[in-house]
Structures are given as C-alpha cells and as structure tokens.
Design a protein around this motif. Structure first.
Motif, PDB file in Angstrom:
ATOM      1  N   VAL A 132       0.832  -1.205   0.000  1.00 20.59           N
ATOM      2  CA  VAL A 132       0.000   0.000   0.000  1.00 20.59           C
ATOM      3  C   VAL A 132       0.864   1.251   0.000  1.00 20.59           C
ATOM      4  CG1 VAL A 132      -1.798   1.278   1.225  1.00 20.59           C
ATOM      5  CG2 VAL A 132      -1.859  -1.227   1.175  1.00 20.59           C
ATOM      6  N   HIS A 133       1.816   1.332   0.928  1.00 17.39           N
ATOM      7  CA  HIS A 133       2.655   2.525   1.065  1.00 17.39           C
ATOM      8  C   HIS A 133       4.120   2.245   0.736  1.00 17.39           C
ATOM      9  CE1 HIS A 133      -0.571   4.912   2.738  1.00 17.39           C
ATOM     10  NE2 HIS A 133      -0.860   3.926   3.554  1.00 17.39           N
ATOM     11  N   GLY A 134       4.454   1.013   0.450  1.00 18.35           N
ATOM     12  CA  GLY A 134       5.808   0.655   0.058  1.00 18.35           C
ATOM     13  C   GLY A 134       5.777  -0.089  -1.259  1.00 18.35           C
ATOM     14  N   THR A 135       6.767  -0.932  -1.460  1.00 17.59           N
ATOM     15  CA  THR A 135       6.885  -1.644  -2.721  1.00 17.59           C
ATOM     16  C   THR A 135       6.816  -3.149  -2.498  1.00 17.59           C
ATOM     17  OG1 THR A 135       9.302  -1.657  -2.572  1.00 17.59           O
ATOM     18  CG2 THR A 135       8.276   0.191  -3.748  1.00 17.59           C
ATOM     19  N   LEU A 136       6.714  -3.858  -3.598  1.00 13.35           N
ATOM     20  CA  LEU A 136       6.718  -5.316  -3.572  1.00 13.35           C
ATOM     21  C   LEU A 136       8.107  -5.819  -3.175  1.00 13.35           C
ATOM     22  CD1 LEU A 136       4.580  -5.932  -6.780  1.00 13.35           C
ATOM     23  CD2 LEU A 136       3.880  -6.298  -4.395  1.00 13.35           C
ATOM     24  N   PRO A 137       8.272  -7.121  -2.957  1.00 19.27           N
ATOM     25  CA  PRO A 137       9.563  -7.628  -2.484  1.00 19.27           C
ATOM     26  C   PRO A 137      10.751  -7.157  -3.317  1.00 19.27           C
ATOM     27  CG  PRO A 137       7.935  -9.368  -2.416  1.00 19.27           C
ATOM     28  CD  PRO A 137       7.278  -8.199  -3.094  1.00 19.27           C
ATOM     29  N   TRP A 138      11.839  -6.862  -2.611  1.00 19.51           N
ATOM     30  CA  TRP A 138      13.108  -6.545  -3.278  1.00 19.51           C
ATOM     31  C   TRP A 138      13.917  -7.834  -3.277  1.00 19.51           C
ATOM     32  CZ3 TRP A 138      18.116  -6.414  -4.214  1.00 19.51           C
ATOM     33  CH2 TRP A 138      18.655  -5.365  -4.962  1.00 19.51           C
ATOM     34  N   SER A 139      14.125  -8.412  -4.452  1.00 22.52           N
ATOM     35  CA  SER A 139      14.816  -9.689  -4.542  1.00 22.52           C
ATOM     36  C   SER A 139      15.581  -9.767  -5.847  1.00 22.52           C
ATOM     37  CB  SER A 139      13.829 -10.850  -4.429  1.00 22.52           C
ATOM     38  OG  SER A 139      12.884 -10.816  -5.496  1.00 22.52           O
ATOM     39  N   ILE A 140      16.517 -10.701  -5.903  1.00 21.55           N
ATOM     40  CA  ILE A 140      17.255 -10.990  -7.128  1.00 21.55           C
ATOM     41  C   ILE A 140      17.088 -12.446  -7.529  1.00 21.55           C
ATOM     42  CG2 ILE A 140      19.571 -11.186  -8.131  1.00 21.55           C
ATOM     43  CD1 ILE A 140      20.409  -8.770  -6.543  1.00 21.55           C
ATOM     44  N   ALA A 141      17.069 -13.328  -6.518  1.00 24.92           N
ATOM     45  CA  ALA A 141      17.099 -14.760  -6.825  1.00 24.92           C
ATOM     46  C   ALA A 141      16.050 -15.544  -6.054  1.00 24.92           C
ATOM     47  CB  ALA A 141      18.492 -15.312  -6.536  1.00 24.92           C
ATOM     48  N   ALA A 142      14.909 -14.911  -5.763  1.00 26.95           N
ATOM     49  CA  ALA A 142      13.820 -15.627  -5.100  1.00 26.95           C
ATOM     50  C   ALA A 142      13.057 -16.470  -6.113  1.00 26.95           C
ATOM     51  CB  ALA A 142      12.885 -14.640  -4.421  1.00 26.95           C
ATOM     52  N   ILE A 143      12.228 -17.381  -5.607  1.00 27.84           N
ATOM     53  CA  ILE A 143      11.356 -18.197  -6.445  1.00 27.84           C
ATOM     54  C   ILE A 143       9.913 -17.830  -6.123  1.00 27.84           C
ATOM     55  CG2 ILE A 143      10.637 -20.530  -7.061  1.00 27.84           C
ATOM     56  CD1 ILE A 143      13.386 -21.497  -6.038  1.00 27.84           C
ATOM     57  N   TYR A 144       9.150 -17.421  -7.138  1.00 30.30           N
ATOM     58  CA  TYR A 144       7.737 -17.085  -6.972  1.00 30.30           C
ATOM     59  C   TYR A 144       6.914 -18.104  -7.755  1.00 30.30           C
ATOM     60  CZ  TYR A 144       9.637 -12.633  -5.355  1.00 30.30           C
ATOM     61  OH  TYR A 144      10.337 -11.664  -4.663  1.00 30.30           O
ATOM     62  N   ARG A 145       6.066 -18.833  -7.042  1.00 31.68           N
ATOM     63  CA  ARG A 145       5.244 -19.853  -7.679  1.00 31.68           C
ATOM     64  C   ARG A 145       3.769 -19.560  -7.423  1.00 31.68           C
ATOM     65  NH1 ARG A 145       6.667 -24.967  -5.164  1.00 31.68           N
ATOM     66  NH2 ARG A 145       8.313 -25.203  -6.754  1.00 31.68           N
TER      67      ARG A 145
ATOM     68  N   GLN B 111       3.590   4.583  -6.862  1.00 32.29           N
ATOM     69  CA  GLN B 111       4.234   4.702  -8.165  1.00 32.29           C
ATOM     70  C   GLN B 111       5.725   4.383  -8.151  1.00 32.29           C
ATOM     71  OE1 GLN B 111       2.679   5.153 -11.166  1.00 32.29           O
ATOM     72  NE2 GLN B 111       0.948   4.744  -9.797  1.00 32.29           N
ATOM     73  N   ALA B 112       6.320   4.201  -6.984  1.00 35.45           N
ATOM     74  CA  ALA B 112       7.718   3.784  -6.945  1.00 35.45           C
ATOM     75  C   ALA B 112       7.853   2.410  -7.580  1.00 35.45           C
ATOM     76  CB  ALA B 112       8.212   3.760  -5.503  1.00 35.45           C
ATOM     77  N   THR B 113       9.053   2.065  -7.965  1.00 33.13           N
ATOM     78  CA  THR B 113       9.283   0.809  -8.675  1.00 33.13           C
ATOM     79  C   THR B 113       9.589  -0.318  -7.694  1.00 33.13           C
ATOM     80  OG1 THR B 113      10.161   1.983 -10.584  1.00 33.13           O
ATOM     81  CG2 THR B 113      10.694  -0.349 -10.408  1.00 33.13           C
ATOM     82  N   GLY B 114       8.857  -1.403  -7.827  1.00 36.38           N
ATOM     83  CA  GLY B 114       9.141  -2.613  -7.062  1.00 36.38           C
ATOM     84  C   GLY B 114      10.120  -3.498  -7.814  1.00 36.38           C
ATOM     85  N   HIS B 115      10.841  -4.368  -7.096  1.00 36.18           N
ATOM     86  CA  HIS B 115      11.876  -5.208  -7.715  1.00 36.18           C
ATOM     87  C   HIS B 115      11.735  -6.672  -7.289  1.00 36.18           C
ATOM     88  CE1 HIS B 115      13.556  -1.105  -7.791  1.00 36.18           C
ATOM     89  NE2 HIS B 115      14.192  -1.497  -8.888  1.00 36.18           N
ATOM     90  N   PRO B 116      10.611  -7.307  -7.573  1.00 38.02           N
ATOM     91  CA  PRO B 116      10.446  -8.720  -7.216  1.00 38.02           C
ATOM     92  C   PRO B 116      11.081  -9.641  -8.259  1.00 38.02           C
ATOM     93  CG  PRO B 116       8.436  -7.923  -8.198  1.00 38.02           C
ATOM     94  CD  PRO B 116       9.380  -6.750  -8.163  1.00 38.02           C
ATOM     95  N   ARG B 117      12.395  -9.621  -8.337  1.00 39.80           N
ATOM     96  CA  ARG B 117      13.097 -10.354  -9.378  1.00 39.80           C
ATOM     97  C   ARG B 117      13.473 -11.758  -8.898  1.00 39.80           C
ATOM     98  NH1 ARG B 117      17.454  -5.730  -9.702  1.00 39.80           N
ATOM     99  NH2 ARG B 117      16.899  -5.842  -7.508  1.00 39.80           N
ATOM    100  N   GLY B 118      13.596 -12.658  -9.869  1.00 42.85           N
ATOM    101  CA  GLY B 118      13.969 -14.021  -9.540  1.00 42.85           C
ATOM    102  C   GLY B 118      13.447 -14.979 -10.579  1.00 42.85           C
ATOM    103  N   ARG B 119      12.924 -16.120 -10.131  1.00 47.64           N
ATOM    104  CA  ARG B 119      12.381 -17.128 -11.038  1.00 47.64           C
ATOM    105  C   ARG B 119      10.885 -17.243 -10.800  1.00 47.64           C
ATOM    106  NH1 ARG B 119      12.590 -23.048 -11.076  1.00 47.64           N
ATOM    107  NH2 ARG B 119      13.797 -23.002  -9.124  1.00 47.64           N
ATOM    108  N   PHE B 120      10.092 -17.111 -11.847  1.00 44.73           N
ATOM    109  CA  PHE B 120       8.637 -17.186 -11.772  1.00 44.73           C
ATOM    110  C   PHE B 120       8.185 -18.534 -12.331  1.00 44.73           C
ATOM    111  CE2 PHE B 120       9.574 -12.734 -11.521  1.00 44.73           C
ATOM    112  CZ  PHE B 120       8.616 -12.232 -10.647  1.00 44.73           C
ATOM    113  N   VAL B 121       7.506 -19.306 -11.484  1.00 46.49           N
ATOM    114  CA  VAL B 121       7.085 -20.656 -11.835  1.00 46.49           C
ATOM    115  C   VAL B 121       5.571 -20.737 -11.715  1.00 46.49           C
ATOM    116  CG1 VAL B 121       7.322 -23.107 -11.267  1.00 46.49           C
ATOM    117  CG2 VAL B 121       9.254 -21.554 -10.919  1.00 46.49           C
ATOM    118  N   GLY B 122       4.914 -21.431 -12.659  1.00 48.97           N
ATOM    119  CA  GLY B 122       3.466 -21.570 -12.618  1.00 48.97           C
ATOM    120  C   GLY B 122       2.786 -20.329 -13.139  1.00 48.97           C
ATOM    121  N   VAL B 123       1.700 -19.906 -12.479  1.00 51.11           N
ATOM    122  CA  VAL B 123       0.913 -18.751 -12.913  1.00 51.11           C
ATOM    123  C   VAL B 123       1.084 -17.632 -11.893  1.00 51.11           C
ATOM    124  CG1 VAL B 123      -1.381 -17.895 -13.484  1.00 51.11           C
ATOM    125  CG2 VAL B 123      -0.743 -20.241 -14.080  1.00 51.11           C
ATOM    126  N   ASN B 124       1.685 -16.521 -12.304  1.00 52.97           N
ATOM    127  CA  ASN B 124       1.920 -15.373 -11.425  1.00 52.97           C
ATOM    128  C   ASN B 124       1.299 -14.124 -12.046  1.00 52.97           C
ATOM    129  OD1 ASN B 124       4.081 -16.246  -9.215  1.00 52.97           O
ATOM    130  ND2 ASN B 124       4.679 -17.229 -11.148  1.00 52.97           N
TER     131      ASN B 124
END
Length: 472
Positions: free
Chosen positions: A412-425, A434-447
C-alpha cells in the motif's frame, strides 16, 4: 548472585517457616496419584496482595525440591513478591530473595496456579547502583559489580528428570514502577529478571495458560536439555507474554517444543528496554542446538524490535503455521537460519533477512502466506519498514532460492519484495504506489503482478502477467 548465596537464603527461609509453625513435606497431604500436595499457605504465605510472600515462596520451593517434586496448589488470589537485601562489595549490591525455584526433581512436578497472580512490589531496584542506592552509569559494555534486580525469576525450574507442568498463573513484573539503575552487559540491562525460566529439564514440559507481563528482562526463557528423555513432550499453550523489557521469549537451546495460541507483544515499550527487543528470539547459545520447533496460531506483534528474530547460534528446522507477524517500529520477521517454514501465515510490515541457500531445500519457504504493509492492519497505524528507502514488504537482497508458493502480496505505502534470486510460484502481487518494485527471480506456474515493477534478470517458467500483459 551465586548458588551458595541462593541456597543459604533458601535454608534461612525454611528455618523461618518452621519457627513460624509452617509445615514442610512430612505433613503435606498426598494427591490421588500418591504425590505430595503442597500449598504456599503452609509456609506462611498470606496471599492478600499486601504482605510480602517472598520468603514463603522460597520455603515452599525448597521443601518441594527436598521431596523431589510433587503438586503445588495455589489460590486464585494475589501473592505480593519481590524483595532485596543490601550486600556491599559483591556482584549484586542489592541481591534478590529467591522466589519459586525447583531443581533436579526426580518426581513429577506440577504447579497449579488456579488463576493466582504473582505481583512484584513497586519501588525495587534494577540495574547498577552504589551502596547508597544511587544509580551508577559506566561506559558500555560493563560487566562489573553493583547489580540489583527484584527477582532472578518468579518461577525457575531446572534439571528435572520427571515431567514438569505449570498452569494458570499471571506473573506480573514491576514494569515502569521499577527504580532503574545504570546499564549492564553489552547493551541495555542484561540482568536476570524473568517471569518463567526453564533450564535443562530432561523430562516433559507442559506450560499452559500463563500471562507473563512487564518483566525487566524476558517474559520467558527456555534452555532445553540437549539429551531429553525418550518420548518427552514439550508444549507451550495459551501463553501471553506482553510488555517485557528484552524479549517476550528467548529460546536458547532445545528441540521438540510446540507453541500453540501464544502471543509475544509490546516488548521494549516501557522504560526498561534492551536489544534485541523482539517478541520471540531464537538464538542457540553456549554450544547448544535448536531443532524441530513448531508454532501454531501464534502472534508476534508491536514489539520495539522484530516480531520474531533468528540470527545467531546453531538454530534450524523451525515451522510456523497460521501465525501472525506485525512489525510496527521494526521488521515483522527476521528468519536468518536454515529450514524455516511458514504456512498460511500473515505478515504486516517488512520481512528481512530470510535465509537463502544454493540448496533450495535449506532456504526459507513461505507457502500460502499473505504479505501487506497496510497500516489499517495494526492497532496504531504504524508499519515498520527498515532502512531501505524503497520500503519493500520483503527485503531479500541477493539471497538465493527463497520460495514464495501461492502467496499474496499487497503493498500500500511501500513496494513489492526486493529480490534478485527468489522463487515465486503461483503468486499474486499488487502495488499501489508509483515507486518501482523489484520482485526479481524465477517465476514458476501462474503469477500475476499489478503495479510498477522492474523484473530485469528474471527467469519465467510458466505464465507471468504484469498489469494485464503477458511477459515472456
């Protein structure tokens, strides 16, 4: 305060109880299973909330220890406790009188509170003082003399080989009514003043329906035996630990503990506050290990420090199910140890230092969990987000293979996870600002992601939709 001093005071307390006509174990009745039944009133306790019952508690616990265990039955009343002597030249300038201390029991030990309240007297000293009772401040760290504490622990149970049970007590410390002296230890006031202390008990431990409130150090500390007897159970159920100075609970060793429907809240909110100020601290000490720990439907909220922190010592294999973590002035959780698992948990406020590992099986895993920074989910509209200017609801840095499986994120008032090598399934993410979120990593399944994000360097296996558009 050394054990010789404690034993001397205890024997004096027993002598006083006997001269006052109090009964020891020889005259205590037997319970249905043949164990002795003790009451504090036999040893001179008044239980009127006015008279000091400290000496009676010392005499009681010494008699129980001499018998080797038994059942102690309390009344639903207030026992006023907490007393200090003066001992110039010693480590403790104002040593506490012993309260309930049970050691090396070989028979089952059961403390039945029946709603009893132990209330610490107002105006006792805690900290470092001179012989005149004036506060002394020293450069930190300070490990010298001049200590004062209102009690080491209201209930201390140590070295028991038979099962231990404690139920239905309110153990209430002095809170802001303590006379605060100088600091001791590395930071803050690291002087014993616990509600409940469990040390090296090899038999089972059953702790139920306790309130541990306003203690200068920890509401509860657990140092479990490294070699418990076979088939022992260690359960902590319906315990409320609130408003303590350093931790709601410190777990410094042991395995097999199960915490159910417990809450660890508002640590460090009074005038006595010491780091880390957490709701729950999982920190193996003294060469101990922590393994196979479970939490179900527990709450860690509104602590000065983290809701839950695990960052040092040989600690691993801890599971949280249906728990709630709320960080208002700090992080909601800091799980920086291997094999931590969270299932169906809710996190309000930032998560930090989740454990990453090249082996995905050792990295932190979150399954069907909810993450938000909505201040409407806290009691006073505060959210802790740490030092990262992006205010991510999970700050994972470059940690590898942290898994989010079927999780929901709402920033709501911050950003999505800050990551480089997380796994999101199979996750859903929504970011309002409007700030930029950085939920980077590997996306598996339907995200699915809604909001402004940078996914540079991410790998996509399956379907990823950002603001309604597929990303390949």
């Amino acid at each position: 305060m050394d054990d010789m001093d404690t034993d001397r005071r205890t024997l004096l307390a027993v002598g006083l109880a006997l001269t006052c006509g109090a009964s020891v174990s020889a005259r205590a009745p037997a319970s249905a299973n043949g164990d002795r039944v003790f009451t504090p009133e036999e040893f001179g306790a008044k239980g009127d909330g006015v008279a000091d019952d400290s000496m009676a508690m010392a005499a009681l616990s010494n008699a129980v220890t001499l018998y080797g265990g038994g059942t102690v039955v309390f009344r639903r009343t207030t026992y006023l406790v907490g007393n200090q002597g003066l001992q110039p030249g010693g480590k403790y300038m104002f040593p506490a009188h012993q309260l309930l201390m049970f050691k090396n029991c070989t028979r089952p030990l059961s403390l039945r509170g029946n709603g009893a309240r132990f209330l610490c007297r107002n105006g006792l000293r805690y900290g470092v003082f001179d012989a005149n009772g004036a506060r002394e401040d020293h450069p930190m760290p300070y490990l010298g003399n001049g200590l004062a504490t209102p009690y080491d622990a209201m209930i201390h149970i140590e070295g028991c080989s038979a099962p231990v049970a404690v139920s239905d007590f309110a153990l209430v410390g002095p809170g802001d009514a303590v006379v605060l002296g100088g600091k001791f230890g590395d930071v803050g006031w690291q002087i014993p003043a616990y509600g409940l202390r469990l040390i090296e008990n090899r038999g089972g431990e059953t702790i139920e329906r306790l309130r541990l409130v306003d203690h200068p150090l920890d509401g509860m500390v657990i140092d479990g035996a490294a070699n418990p007897l076979p088939a022992t159970t260690r359960t902590i159920t319906d315990v409320v630990s609130d408003g303590n100075g350093r931790q709601g609970c410190s777990l410094v060793g042991g395995s097999g503990y199960r915490f159910s429907r417990c809450s660890f809240t508002r640590t460090g909110r009074g005038k006595v506050r010491s780091a880390p100020g957490a709701g729950f601290d999982i920190e193996a000490e003294g060469g101990k290990r922590i393994r196979d720990i479970g939490f179900d439907q527990c709450r860690f909220a509104d602590n000065l420090g983290c809701g839950m922190v695990a960052d040092s010592g040989d600690s691993a294999d801890v599971r949280f199910t249906r728990c709630t973590f709320v960080g208002t002035t700090s992080w909601s959780a800091w799980p920086s140890k291997p094999l931590f698992r969270f299932a169906a948990c809710t996190f309000v406020g930032g998560v930090v230092r989740a454990y990453g590992d090249p082996d995905p099986a050792r990295a932190t895993q979150f399954v069907t969990c909810t993450f938000t920074d909505d201040p409407g989910k806290t009691t006073d509209a505060r959210i802790g987000a740490g030092a990262n200017a992006d205010r991510p609801i999970a700050d994972l840095s470059s940690s590898q293979n942290i898994l989010f499986d079927r999780c929901s994120f709402r920033a709501v008032h911050g950003t999505l996870p800050w990551s480089i090598a997380a796994i999101y399934r199979d996750c859903t993410m929504v970011q309002g600002m409007q700030a930029t979120g950085h939920p980077r990593g590997r996306f598996v399944g339907v995200n699915r992601i809604r909001g402004k994000v940078d996914l540079s360097g991410s790998k996509i296996s399956g379907t990823l939709t950002v603001n309604g558009q597929p990303v390949t």
